[in-house]
Design an enzyme around this catalytic site. Structure first.
Site: not given
Ligand code: AHR
Length: 492
Positions: A26, A71, A171-172, A243, A290, A344
């Site tokens: 990212e 993000n 994304n999200e 996560y 992720e 990542q």
């Protein structure tokens, strides 16, 4: 303590997809700048790509990288990152509160992918971005020639289309932290219209819809149901993100692998509910794009600097043990999880860590990823397990996490085991269905100090050779030390 694992060649979960070993870069912290890209670095090539980093990525056998966020994506105008560098604007990145000078963009990423032998997984901005912007980037990347954006790509020096196959629809978008966050209905509508445009430009692309960002967010799993009810026939994958971090209980942290499994089962069931409701034959696949250990409770904004040192988590053995359990869970769900991306890859919550102008080192989590990516290819088997359990906030969990794969071509079996007990564990591994079995290798990762980390100077946590197990009457007897990770390989 003793755990029994019964393995049978016919108890298959599915083929381990190559894309299970994907990762993520990212525009965040030092992932791009001084991570994969550092013009002037002694190990950088003429394009500014660090060869020392590429070499380690190749060791990990990473097949695909998701880009450019994250993000960051939800505020990114992809057109800022193409064309002559001197004309590219310097922008504020709202997501991480950093400065983005756009000296690295789509064309640089595609060139890097080629050099690193990586398939790109591109993402389109569904925060500040419009469906038309998404159509434009597909046109820029995949349309052969003769239109505004395809000719712009040619003008920028890239005659052949990139033919990027995998595209994330945002994304999200369920997260209130996301730039221009949407509710499920609004996201589904926007993603549907975007998907239509992108597919008109290139019908061959594969699309990934945003699923829940974690299993704790209030909208989970209704978000996934609503999104799939609208997008079921228009996308190929639903995404999952998760996560874990240590708070105050080792048991809760060690139980992460079990929680991740429950999370996957809920998303599978939600997808199957929608499938039944739609009387559809299609099975929705999962892109777990992720996942990692991340101390996200500790991150701080970037202070409006370029490439600040943020999200540079320094992983311990404890983190690596949890990480190994998560990786086992992914392998144990390959019937539905076809894509996964370790979040990542470099510097930012990553297995590879660089110094600006200096060297590079392998974090503790590098090793389990290396092991499964290199030896976990073939078919995943479901182990029938009996053994002691511990209590956690996620319920009762086995002390041993396992993943088993076999490779018919090489006639090899790989067994990946984590012992979360503070004492020795004997594991009885029943392998009868393979006929005569011989132990080939045993690699161990452990240390007396659970908090030990690797640094630029010291590789404290890495694989060492372990004792080969005895195999008697088709049963291998394995000795796992307290708090340890093991990779056993057998020949049959
Ligand atoms: O990987 C770090 C961040 O975690 C990503 O930008 C975002 O998608 C997630 O919340």
């Amino acid at each position: 303590m003793k755990t029994k694992l019964f393995i049978d060649k016919n108890l298959t979960i599915g083929k381990v997809s190559n894309l299970l070993f994907g990762s993520f870069i990212e525009h965040l912290g030092r992932a791009v700048y001084t991570g994969i890209y550092e013009p002037g670095h002694p190990k950088a090539d003429k394009d500014g790509f660090r060869q020392d980093v590429i070499d380690l990525i190749k060791e990990l056998k990473v097949p695909m990288v998701r880009y450019p966020g994250g993000n960051f994506l939800s505020g990114y105008n992809w057109e800022d990152g193409i064309g002559p560098k001197e004309n590219r604007p310097v922008r504020l990145d709202y997501a991480w509160q950093t400065i983005e000078d756009n000296t690295f963009g789509t064309d640089e990423f595609m060139r890097w992918c080629k050099k690193a032998e990586i398939e790109p997984m591109m993402a389109v901005n569904l925060g500040t971005g419009t469906p038309k912007d998404a159509g434009n980037i597909v046109e820029y990347c995949n349309f052969p020639k003769g239109t505004y954006y395809s000719d712009l790509r040619i003008k920028n020096g890239h005659k052949e289309p990139y033919n990027i196959k995998y595209w994330c629809l945002g994304n999200e978008m369920d997260g209130p932290w996301q730039i221009c966050h949407l509710n499920a209905e609004d996201y589904a509508k926007k993603a549907l219209e975007t998907a239509k445009i992108m597919r008109w430009v290139d019908p061959s692309i594969k699309l990934i819809a945003c699923g829940s960002s974690n299993a704790e967010i209030e909208t989970y799993p209704d978000w996934d149901r609503i999104v799939m009810e609208t997008l079921y026939d228009h996308v190929d994958y639903i995404s999952m993100h998760r996560y874990y971090w240590y708070e105050d209980s080792l048991e809760d942290f060690f139980a992460s692998y079990h929680d991740m499994d429950n999370f996957i089962h809920t998303i599978k069931s939600t997808a199957d509910f929608v499938k039944a409701k739609k009387r559809s034959d299609k099975v929705m696949k999962i892109s777990f794009d992720e996942w990692n250990v991340w101390y996200l409770n500790k991150w701080k904004p970037g202070g409006w600097k370029k490439a600040p040192h943020i999200l540079e988590d320094h992983y311990s053995l404890k983190d690596a043990l949890v990480f190994s359990g998560l990786l086992n869970t992914l392998v144990n769900n390959v019937d539905r999880v076809e894509i996964a991306a370790l979040a990542q890859l470099v510097n930012v919550i990553a297995p590879i860590f660089t110094k600006e102008g200096g060297g590079v080192f392998k974090q503790t989590i590098f090793y389990p990823f290396y092991a499964v990516s290199n030896y976990g290819r073939g078919v995943a088997l479901k182990a029938i397990k009996t053994g002691p359990k511990f209590n956690s906030k996620f319920g009762e969990v086995n002390y041993v996490s396992e993943a088993v794969t076999f490779n018919e071509e090489k006639r090899e079996i790989s067994v990946f085991l984590v012992n979360y007990a503070q004492e020795k564990m004997e594991v009885e591994l029943e392998l009868r269905s393979f006929g005569r079995v011989e132990a080939l290798t045993h690699k161990v990762m452990t240390h007396d100090d659970l908090e030990i980390k690797n640094t630029f100077d010291e590789e404290n946590v890495k694989f060492v050779e372990g004792e080969l197990p005895t195999v008697k009457n088709d049963v291998a007897t394995l000795e796992l030390g307290p708090l340890s990770y093991h990779v056993y390989r057998f020949k049959y």
